[in-house]
Design a protein around this motif. Sequence first.
Motif, PDB file in Angstrom:
ATOM      1  N   LYS A 197    -109.709  23.845-105.251  1.00 57.38           N
ATOM      2  CA  LYS A 197    -110.634  23.687-106.376  1.00 57.38           C
ATOM      3  C   LYS A 197    -110.013  23.037-107.601  1.00 57.38           C
ATOM      4  O   LYS A 197    -110.686  22.873-108.619  1.00 57.38           O
ATOM      5  CB  LYS A 197    -111.227  25.053-106.739  1.00 57.38           C
ATOM      6  N   ASP A 198    -108.742  22.674-107.522  1.00 59.02           N
ATOM      7  CA  ASP A 198    -108.114  21.960-108.629  1.00 59.02           C
ATOM      8  C   ASP A 198    -108.139  20.455-108.397  1.00 59.02           C
ATOM      9  O   ASP A 198    -107.534  19.699-109.142  1.00 59.02           O
ATOM     10  CB  ASP A 198    -106.658  22.427-108.812  1.00 59.02           C
ATOM     11  N   PHE A 199    -108.845  20.027-107.356  1.00 51.55           N
ATOM     12  CA  PHE A 199    -108.891  18.617-107.012  1.00 51.55           C
ATOM     13  C   PHE A 199    -109.954  17.916-107.858  1.00 51.55           C
ATOM     14  O   PHE A 199    -111.132  18.238-107.792  1.00 51.55           O
ATOM     15  CB  PHE A 199    -109.211  18.460-105.522  1.00 51.55           C
ATOM     16  N   TYR A 200    -109.527  16.928-108.648  1.00 52.69           N
ATOM     17  CA  TYR A 200    -110.403  16.226-109.581  1.00 52.69           C
ATOM     18  C   TYR A 200    -111.073  15.039-108.892  1.00 52.69           C
ATOM     19  O   TYR A 200    -110.412  14.090-108.512  1.00 52.69           O
ATOM     20  CB  TYR A 200    -109.573  15.775-110.792  1.00 52.69           C
ATOM     21  N   LYS A 253    -103.726  13.004-103.178  1.00 51.32           N
ATOM     22  CA  LYS A 253    -103.373  11.677-103.616  1.00 51.32           C
ATOM     23  C   LYS A 253    -104.546  11.024-104.342  1.00 51.32           C
ATOM     24  O   LYS A 253    -105.695  11.188-103.981  1.00 51.32           O
ATOM     25  CB  LYS A 253    -102.986  10.819-102.416  1.00 51.32           C
ATOM     26  N   GLN A 254    -104.216  10.249-105.354  1.00 53.96           N
ATOM     27  CA  GLN A 254    -105.219   9.456-106.032  1.00 53.96           C
ATOM     28  C   GLN A 254    -105.654   8.335-105.088  1.00 53.96           C
ATOM     29  O   GLN A 254    -104.840   7.746-104.387  1.00 53.96           O
ATOM     30  CB  GLN A 254    -104.634   8.864-107.304  1.00 53.96           C
ATOM     31  N   GLY A 255    -106.946   8.040-105.030  1.00 49.13           N
ATOM     32  CA  GLY A 255    -107.439   7.010-104.134  1.00 49.13           C
ATOM     33  C   GLY A 255    -108.867   7.265-103.729  1.00 49.13           C
ATOM     34  O   GLY A 255    -109.633   7.925-104.447  1.00 49.13           O
ATOM     35  N   GLY A 260    -109.324  11.505-109.156  1.00 51.35           N
ATOM     36  CA  GLY A 260    -108.927  11.143-110.502  1.00 51.35           C
ATOM     37  C   GLY A 260    -107.429  10.977-110.670  1.00 51.35           C
ATOM     38  O   GLY A 260    -106.632  11.440-109.857  1.00 51.35           O
ATOM     39  N   ASP A 261    -107.056  10.315-111.773  1.00 53.25           N
ATOM     40  CA  ASP A 261    -105.640  10.046-112.011  1.00 53.25           C
ATOM     41  C   ASP A 261    -104.876  11.284-112.451  1.00 53.25           C
ATOM     42  O   ASP A 261    -103.652  11.267-112.515  1.00 53.25           O
ATOM     43  CB  ASP A 261    -105.460   8.929-113.046  1.00 53.25           C
TER      44      ASP A 261
END
Length: 212
Positions: free
Chosen positions: A53-56, A80-82, A73-74
């Motif tokens: 749940k901390d995944f933006y 991973k960002q993408g 998000g960055d």
Amino acid sequence: NPGQPHHFAAGLVTGFAESNDSSIWLATLRGLYHWQPRTDSFTFEKFSKTLGKDFYTTVIIADKLGRIWFGAGDNAIQGKQGLYCYDPKTGQTKYFGNDKKDTTSLSGNYIGSLLQDHLGNIWVGTGEGGMCRYNEKLQNFTRYPFNKNTTFNRSANGALDDDQVQVIYEDKSGTIWVGTNNGGLNRFNRETGTFTSYNQQLPGFSCVISIY
């Protein structure tokens, strides 16, 4: 309201996507959520064994096959960002990222915009690599020319007038329009793979964040 049965626990929502079954998928600062109209309830979607749940999540769309595409998000704490593609029917998730050594990889890891056009193509606008198109059969991407615009008035010469894409939109005639951060409004030519920039034609008309 935290005390109610239909409580939405994710906080800030960054995007909505309506699926074929009229349910709503939500990109949030605390992961991916799914709203069901029959029960008027929100469910946290565990699309990955390692991402919580901390995944933006940022922008989000639901394609014609029912798959959910969204960007990370960055400042994502996990993962991973993408670009991610989640299939609710199979429970499988595919990740796409930028590889500097592979020109067929995602053109940039920060996802600013997503669009599925009337032909079924997935278009991806990035924060540092312009716009690219997903190739379904090869599962890779076609990139298009862009300029890194830091002066707000640099000539595009057939390339996208900035590397930072804010919005991609398809009109009723099938023409794709692209709004950029430091450039402006661009019209894309599918046949030539080039852009017409309206940056210099309209003084002060820069940083297009929405097209309707």
